[in-house]
Design a protein around this motif. Sequence first.
Motif: not given
Length: 443
Positions: A208-216, A132-143
């Motif tokens: 990833p969901y909620g990410a911006e192109p320049d998100d470091e 669950a943590a891997t999915i959330a950290n890989t695919w999501f920035v928000k939520s």
Amino acid sequence: MSAPDTALLPAPKRRIHPAWIVAAVAFLALVGAAGFRAAPGVLMVPLQDEFGWSTTVLSAAVSINLVLFGLTAPFAAALMERFGIRTVTAVALLLIAAGSALTVLVTQSWQILLTWGLLIGLGTGSMALVFAATIANTWFVKSRGLVIGILTAGSAAGQLVFLPFIAALAQDPGWRQASLLIAAGALAVVPLVLKFLKNSPADAGVLPYGAEPDDESLPAPGRAATGEPRQNAAVRALQVLRRASKVRTFWALVAGFAICGATTNGLIGTHFIPSAHDHGMAQTTAAGLLAVVGIFDIVGTIASGWLTDRFNPRILLAVYYQFRGIGLLVLPLLLSATVQPSMIVFVVIYGLDWVATVPPTAAICRQVFGADGSVVFGWVFAAHQLGAAAAALGAGAIRDATGQYTYAWFGAAAMCTIAAVVSATIRRDTAAKDTAAVPAVAG
């Protein structure tokens, strides 16, 4: 080869972001993997009746499962980074199905150690909460906290879906049919995993969901490949452990999560039904109570994820552990042949608190250890399962020695108070301080 970072664009707002589809399939995979989690408590009495095995022997099989469940988790997190989430998840579900199906052939106690212990332990470990943590950290920035809460609730949903059927089948026609049901549940999810569970946002051509192109701040698995060689999964897991072990926060989380495992999977999950049976309650009734725990666990864990996105996770952990301790302290007074209103209150409160600890624990791992957060959470989860294994075996030994579980409940209540104190003493400034001390690993 994934597309370069510059080619990755946020998904069009007019359609569902692929991250939510991945999360939905991951939820179903966790439901399928959770079938066995409900089984030992229900199947212990039928196996004892047929083979005459002691509670300690069957508890040993569960303990092996829980140890492997835990120790596999950090390596599974690294394997997901190395070979992809989809491959590791599919293999894990196949191992669970094989272990459960082969259980119908056992005739000796050592064989149950191989099926319940080795095969299912490796499979469920690869589908542990670190997934669950891997999915959330890989695919999501928000939520992220909310998503971890929802995915963690998948394990509870597995209990909800399987437990009443397992209990009914174990009673009539028998425990072998119950084992085959678990195997079928795990197998049914494999085609969905292979078709829809993408390894990373880069595979879908999005950020990833909620990410911006320049998100470091994007974690390494969520970025596109850069051409750097990938590390050996075992080496990476061990290197992360070495770095994390130098940080005090890691040990605070390990201690708390070990107690969390002892008081959920190890004690209630394994021994609640046998203990209720000792007080004259029908197995199907006790199984129904655990199913209710599963229902309220879904609510509690999702709510905990929402709260984690908004409040200090260390305070949430302290509150969760203390409430759990109070529940365990009064449980021996509530067990009887019939279900009283006070038992319903216990089931509701314990359900809300069952794995509500996961979102804040995963959040602290991410805050403190950055790109290593998922693997660190794997090691913290290993402690969770070692605690569960010790409690499963210890409670079985207490039952054989004293004829009851009372001392096990009281001991677990005391441990929860310790976990609450340890969690509350994690300093507010730890994250910033420790992140600098533990640099992220280049994937």
